[in-house]
Design a protein around this motif. Structure first.
Motif, PDB file in Angstrom:
ATOM      1  N   TYR A  21       0.844  -1.205   0.000  1.00 40.71           N
ATOM      2  CA  TYR A  21       0.000   0.000   0.000  1.00 40.71           C
ATOM      3  C   TYR A  21       0.878   1.253   0.000  1.00 40.71           C
ATOM      4  CZ  TYR A  21      -3.344   3.533   1.512  1.00 40.71           C
ATOM      5  OH  TYR A  21      -4.119   4.667   1.597  1.00 40.71           O
ATOM      6  N   ASN A  22       1.941   1.219   0.758  1.00 36.12           N
ATOM      7  CA  ASN A  22       2.843   2.376   0.819  1.00 36.12           C
ATOM      8  C   ASN A  22       3.645   2.529  -0.475  1.00 36.12           C
ATOM      9  OD1 ASN A  22       2.062   2.984   3.480  1.00 36.12           O
ATOM     10  ND2 ASN A  22       3.530   1.521   4.319  1.00 36.12           N
ATOM     11  N   ASN A  23       3.859   1.408  -1.192  1.00 36.63           N
ATOM     12  CA  ASN A  23       4.636   1.464  -2.433  1.00 36.63           C
ATOM     13  C   ASN A  23       3.816   1.921  -3.636  1.00 36.63           C
ATOM     14  OD1 ASN A  23       6.958   0.561  -1.144  1.00 36.63           O
ATOM     15  ND2 ASN A  23       6.477  -1.600  -1.525  1.00 36.63           N
ATOM     16  N   PHE A  24       2.513   1.616  -3.622  1.00 35.90           N
ATOM     17  CA  PHE A  24       1.665   1.984  -4.750  1.00 35.90           C
ATOM     18  C   PHE A  24       1.480   3.497  -4.821  1.00 35.90           C
ATOM     19  CE2 PHE A  24      -0.531  -2.354  -4.421  1.00 35.90           C
ATOM     20  CZ  PHE A  24       0.282  -2.876  -5.403  1.00 35.90           C
ATOM     21  N   LYS A  25       1.484   4.020  -6.040  1.00 27.58           N
ATOM     22  CA  LYS A  25       1.189   5.434  -6.224  1.00 27.58           C
ATOM     23  C   LYS A  25      -0.316   5.648  -6.142  1.00 27.58           C
ATOM     24  CE  LYS A  25       5.227   6.486  -9.082  1.00 27.58           C
ATOM     25  NZ  LYS A  25       5.706   7.031 -10.371  1.00 27.58           N
TER      26      LYS A  25
ATOM     27  N   ILE B 126      -9.411   1.899  -9.750  1.00 23.21           N
ATOM     28  CA  ILE B 126     -10.233   2.982  -9.194  1.00 23.21           C
ATOM     29  C   ILE B 126     -11.213   2.373  -8.210  1.00 23.21           C
ATOM     30  CG2 ILE B 126     -11.854   4.848  -9.711  1.00 23.21           C
ATOM     31  CD1 ILE B 126     -10.731   4.880 -12.561  1.00 23.21           C
ATOM     32  N   GLY B 127     -11.253   2.899  -6.990  1.00 28.41           N
ATOM     33  CA  GLY B 127     -12.194   2.365  -6.010  1.00 28.41           C
ATOM     34  C   GLY B 127     -12.069   3.039  -4.671  1.00 28.41           C
ATOM     35  N   ALA B 128     -12.973   2.658  -3.766  1.00 33.75           N
ATOM     36  CA  ALA B 128     -12.979   3.219  -2.412  1.00 33.75           C
ATOM     37  C   ALA B 128     -11.753   2.751  -1.650  1.00 33.75           C
ATOM     38  CB  ALA B 128     -14.247   2.799  -1.674  1.00 33.75           C
ATOM     39  N   ASN B 129     -11.256   3.612  -0.781  1.00 32.79           N
ATOM     40  CA  ASN B 129     -10.030   3.289  -0.050  1.00 32.79           C
ATOM     41  C   ASN B 129     -10.081   3.951   1.327  1.00 32.79           C
ATOM     42  OD1 ASN B 129      -7.474   2.152   0.239  1.00 32.79           O
ATOM     43  ND2 ASN B 129      -6.453   4.009  -0.419  1.00 32.79           N
ATOM     44  N   TYR B 130     -11.106   3.584   2.111  1.00 32.97           N
ATOM     45  CA  TYR B 130     -11.314   4.216   3.414  1.00 32.97           C
ATOM     46  C   TYR B 130     -11.024   3.208   4.525  1.00 32.97           C
ATOM     47  CZ  TYR B 130     -13.896   7.465   0.438  1.00 32.97           C
ATOM     48  OH  TYR B 130     -14.262   8.333  -0.561  1.00 32.97           O
ATOM     49  N   PHE B 131     -10.013   3.493   5.341  1.00 38.77           N
ATOM     50  CA  PHE B 131      -9.679   2.605   6.449  1.00 38.77           C
ATOM     51  C   PHE B 131     -10.793   2.568   7.485  1.00 38.77           C
ATOM     52  CE2 PHE B 131      -5.526   3.290   4.612  1.00 38.77           C
ATOM     53  CZ  PHE B 131      -4.884   2.074   4.811  1.00 38.77           C
ATOM     54  N   SER B 132     -11.632   3.590   7.498  1.00 37.40           N
ATOM     55  CA  SER B 132     -12.712   3.663   8.481  1.00 37.40           C
ATOM     56  C   SER B 132     -13.929   2.828   8.074  1.00 37.40           C
ATOM     57  CB  SER B 132     -13.143   5.122   8.678  1.00 37.40           C
ATOM     58  OG  SER B 132     -13.573   5.683   7.450  1.00 37.40           O
ATOM     59  N   GLN B 133     -13.960   2.318   6.836  1.00 37.14           N
ATOM     60  CA  GLN B 133     -15.107   1.547   6.359  1.00 37.14           C
ATOM     61  C   GLN B 133     -14.715   0.077   6.193  1.00 37.14           C
ATOM     62  OE1 GLN B 133     -16.737   3.245   2.809  1.00 37.14           O
ATOM     63  NE2 GLN B 133     -17.268   5.194   3.770  1.00 37.14           N
ATOM     64  N   ASN B 134     -15.392  -0.788   6.936  1.00 35.53           N
ATOM     65  CA  ASN B 134     -15.085  -2.218   6.880  1.00 35.53           C
ATOM     66  C   ASN B 134     -15.272  -2.794   5.486  1.00 35.53           C
ATOM     67  OD1 ASN B 134     -14.391  -2.411   9.587  1.00 35.53           O
ATOM     68  ND2 ASN B 134     -16.480  -2.855  10.234  1.00 35.53           N
ATOM     69  N   ALA B 135     -16.218  -2.245   4.728  1.00 38.50           N
ATOM     70  CA  ALA B 135     -16.494  -2.772   3.389  1.00 38.50           C
ATOM     71  C   ALA B 135     -15.312  -2.577   2.445  1.00 38.50           C
ATOM     72  CB  ALA B 135     -17.738  -2.105   2.814  1.00 38.50           C
ATOM     73  N   SER B 136     -14.429  -1.622   2.757  1.00 35.99           N
ATOM     74  CA  SER B 136     -13.270  -1.345   1.897  1.00 35.99           C
ATOM     75  C   SER B 136     -12.022  -2.102   2.342  1.00 35.99           C
ATOM     76  CB  SER B 136     -12.955   0.159   1.907  1.00 35.99           C
ATOM     77  OG  SER B 136     -14.048   0.901   1.448  1.00 35.99           O
ATOM     78  N   MET B 137     -12.144  -2.900   3.423  1.00 35.54           N
ATOM     79  CA  MET B 137     -10.979  -3.550   4.005  1.00 35.54           C
ATOM     80  C   MET B 137     -11.206  -5.053   4.132  1.00 35.54           C
ATOM     81  SD  MET B 137      -9.399  -0.685   4.495  1.00 35.54           S
ATOM     82  CE  MET B 137      -7.980  -1.110   5.500  1.00 35.54           C
TER      83      MET B 137
ATOM     84  N   LYS C  73      -9.011  -3.291   0.090  1.00 33.14           N
ATOM     85  CA  LYS C  73      -9.374  -4.221  -0.982  1.00 33.14           C
ATOM     86  C   LYS C  73      -8.628  -3.916  -2.268  1.00 33.14           C
ATOM     87  CE  LYS C  73     -14.028  -5.902   0.068  1.00 33.14           C
ATOM     88  NZ  LYS C  73     -15.450  -5.891  -0.363  1.00 33.14           N
ATOM     89  N   LEU C  74      -8.396  -2.621  -2.538  1.00 31.11           N
ATOM     90  CA  LEU C  74      -7.707  -2.259  -3.773  1.00 31.11           C
ATOM     91  C   LEU C  74      -6.330  -2.900  -3.861  1.00 31.11           C
ATOM     92  CD1 LEU C  74      -8.460   1.526  -4.469  1.00 31.11           C
ATOM     93  CD2 LEU C  74      -9.154  -0.458  -5.819  1.00 31.11           C
ATOM     94  N   VAL C  75      -5.635  -2.976  -2.709  1.00 28.46           N
ATOM     95  CA  VAL C  75      -4.305  -3.592  -2.698  1.00 28.46           C
ATOM     96  C   VAL C  75      -4.421  -5.086  -2.997  1.00 28.46           C
ATOM     97  CG1 VAL C  75      -2.282  -4.090  -1.298  1.00 28.46           C
ATOM     98  CG2 VAL C  75      -3.385  -1.870  -1.116  1.00 28.46           C
ATOM     99  N   VAL C  76      -5.436  -5.731  -2.434  1.00 37.10           N
ATOM    100  CA  VAL C  76      -5.626  -7.169  -2.670  1.00 37.10           C
ATOM    101  C   VAL C  76      -5.995  -7.421  -4.134  1.00 37.10           C
ATOM    102  CG1 VAL C  76      -6.944  -9.207  -2.006  1.00 37.10           C
ATOM    103  CG2 VAL C  76      -6.261  -7.552  -0.269  1.00 37.10           C
ATOM    104  N   HIS C  77      -6.825  -6.548  -4.719  1.00 39.90           N
ATOM    105  CA  HIS C  77      -7.116  -6.657  -6.153  1.00 39.90           C
ATOM    106  C   HIS C  77      -5.812  -6.610  -6.963  1.00 39.90           C
ATOM    107  CE1 HIS C  77     -11.458  -6.670  -6.294  1.00 39.90           C
ATOM    108  NE2 HIS C  77     -11.540  -5.598  -5.536  1.00 39.90           N
ATOM    109  N   ALA C  78      -4.930  -5.690  -6.592  1.00 41.06           N
ATOM    110  CA  ALA C  78      -3.655  -5.550  -7.296  1.00 41.06           C
ATOM    111  C   ALA C  78      -2.792  -6.799  -7.115  1.00 41.06           C
ATOM    112  CB  ALA C  78      -2.910  -4.315  -6.792  1.00 41.06           C
ATOM    113  N   GLU C  79      -2.796  -7.370  -5.911  1.00 45.17           N
ATOM    114  CA  GLU C  79      -2.015  -8.582  -5.643  1.00 45.17           C
ATOM    115  C   GLU C  79      -2.516  -9.752  -6.491  1.00 45.17           C
ATOM    116  OE1 GLU C  79       0.593  -8.943  -3.822  1.00 45.17           O
ATOM    117  OE2 GLU C  79       0.622  -7.475  -2.210  1.00 45.17           O
ATOM    118  N   ILE C  80      -3.835  -9.909  -6.588  1.00 45.72           N
ATOM    119  CA  ILE C  80      -4.403 -10.997  -7.385  1.00 45.72           C
ATOM    120  C   ILE C  80      -4.035 -10.834  -8.855  1.00 45.72           C
ATOM    121  CG2 ILE C  80      -6.551 -12.041  -8.201  1.00 45.72           C
ATOM    122  CD1 ILE C  80      -7.788 -11.312  -5.482  1.00 45.72           C
ATOM    123  N   LEU C  81      -4.200  -9.616  -9.367  1.00 44.26           N
ATOM    124  CA  LEU C  81      -3.888  -9.353 -10.769  1.00 44.26           C
ATOM    125  C   LEU C  81      -2.411  -9.599 -11.052  1.00 44.26           C
ATOM    126  CD1 LEU C  81      -5.039  -8.402 -13.445  1.00 44.26           C
ATOM    127  CD2 LEU C  81      -4.636  -6.040 -12.741  1.00 44.26           C
ATOM    128  N   ALA C  82      -1.545  -9.150 -10.158  1.00 44.36           N
ATOM    129  CA  ALA C  82      -0.103  -9.351 -10.349  1.00 44.36           C
ATOM    130  C   ALA C  82       0.247 -10.841 -10.307  1.00 44.36           C
ATOM    131  CB  ALA C  82       0.672  -8.596  -9.268  1.00 44.36           C
TER     132      ALA C  82
END
Length: 223
Positions: free
Chosen positions: A122-126, A150-161, A175-184
């Motif tokens: 997460y820290n490495n992704f732009k 493109i997507g929601a990225n709110y640590f305060s929302q369980n649906a995004s984590m 979730k966006l990071v996990v999407h990226a991991e799966i695709l990679a």
């Protein structure tokens, strides 16, 4: 803004750009289909599979959905589209290394390999706020030759984590990071296959013989 955004996506497609909308399944309403104007762009299931009911039942994300009832997931669709654009062959779900079928879900799954701890990733992704991209307030060439999620990225929302194997029970990753991991993982072919039970049985027998011999040979305290 919305109409302009949809127009830009369609124009990008006409220039042979790859765009796909990811949908999710709601327990009550089923698959959440995008509005009609976005359906024209194309969509596929982008569900993050948490091990809640069928597998380990601990809520951790370990496996990716390849297809459901014969329809490719957004991850498999995108990875194949990217492959074909670079001149590589398409990979069918049945040919993905480690793929297995679950009859209850009528879906093909695969265990995927995380490149690293999602927190580090997460820290490495732009990252850039969506409204800045929408109005063009980005450095020149920022999106060139990149896969953009493109997507929601709110640590305060369980649906995004979601939970990952790297984190304590109370911590979550976007979730966006996990999407990226799966695709990679699909693009690099770094999926995981389980050894057939035959090999596990052989290893178990060999270990049992070795340990039995050691126990009888050594003194009780050493054994």
């Amino acid at each position: 803004f919305y109409d302009n955004f949809v127009k830009e996506l369609k124009e990008y497609q006409t220039q042979k750009g790859i765009v796909r909308i990811a949908t999710e399944i709601d327990e009550m309403r089923g698959e959440l289909i995008p509005p009609a104007e976005l359906q024209e762009i194309g969509y596929s299931l982008g569900q993050i599979n948490e091990d809640n009911f069928i597998f380990a039942r601990d809520g951790v994300v370990r496996r990716a959905i390849l297809n459901v009832s014969g329809e490719d997931s957004v991850h498999l669709w995108l990875s194949n589209s990217i492959r074909q654009k670079s001149g590589q062959d398409k990979v069918e779900a049945s040919n993905v290394w480690g793929r297995y079928y679950n009859e209850e879900a009528d879906a093909n799954f695969v265990l995927f390999k995380y490149l690293s701890n999602p927190e580090d990733q997460y820290n490495n992704f732009k990252k850039i706020p969506f409204h800045r991209a929408l109005v063009g307030r980005v450095p020149e060439g920022f999106f060139k030759d990149k896969i953009v999620l493109i997507g929601a990225n709110y640590f305060s929302q369980n649906a995004s984590m979601v939970r990952t194997p790297f984190m304590p029970e109370e911590e979550r990753a976007p979730k966006l990071v996990v999407h990226a991991e799966i695709l990679a993982s699909l693009l690099s072919g770094k999926t995981i296959a389980s050894l057939p039970k035959f090999y596990s049985d052989i290893i178990t027998i060999v270990l049992a013989i070795f340990l039995s011999a050691m126990i009888f040979k050594l003194k009780p305290k050493d054994g």
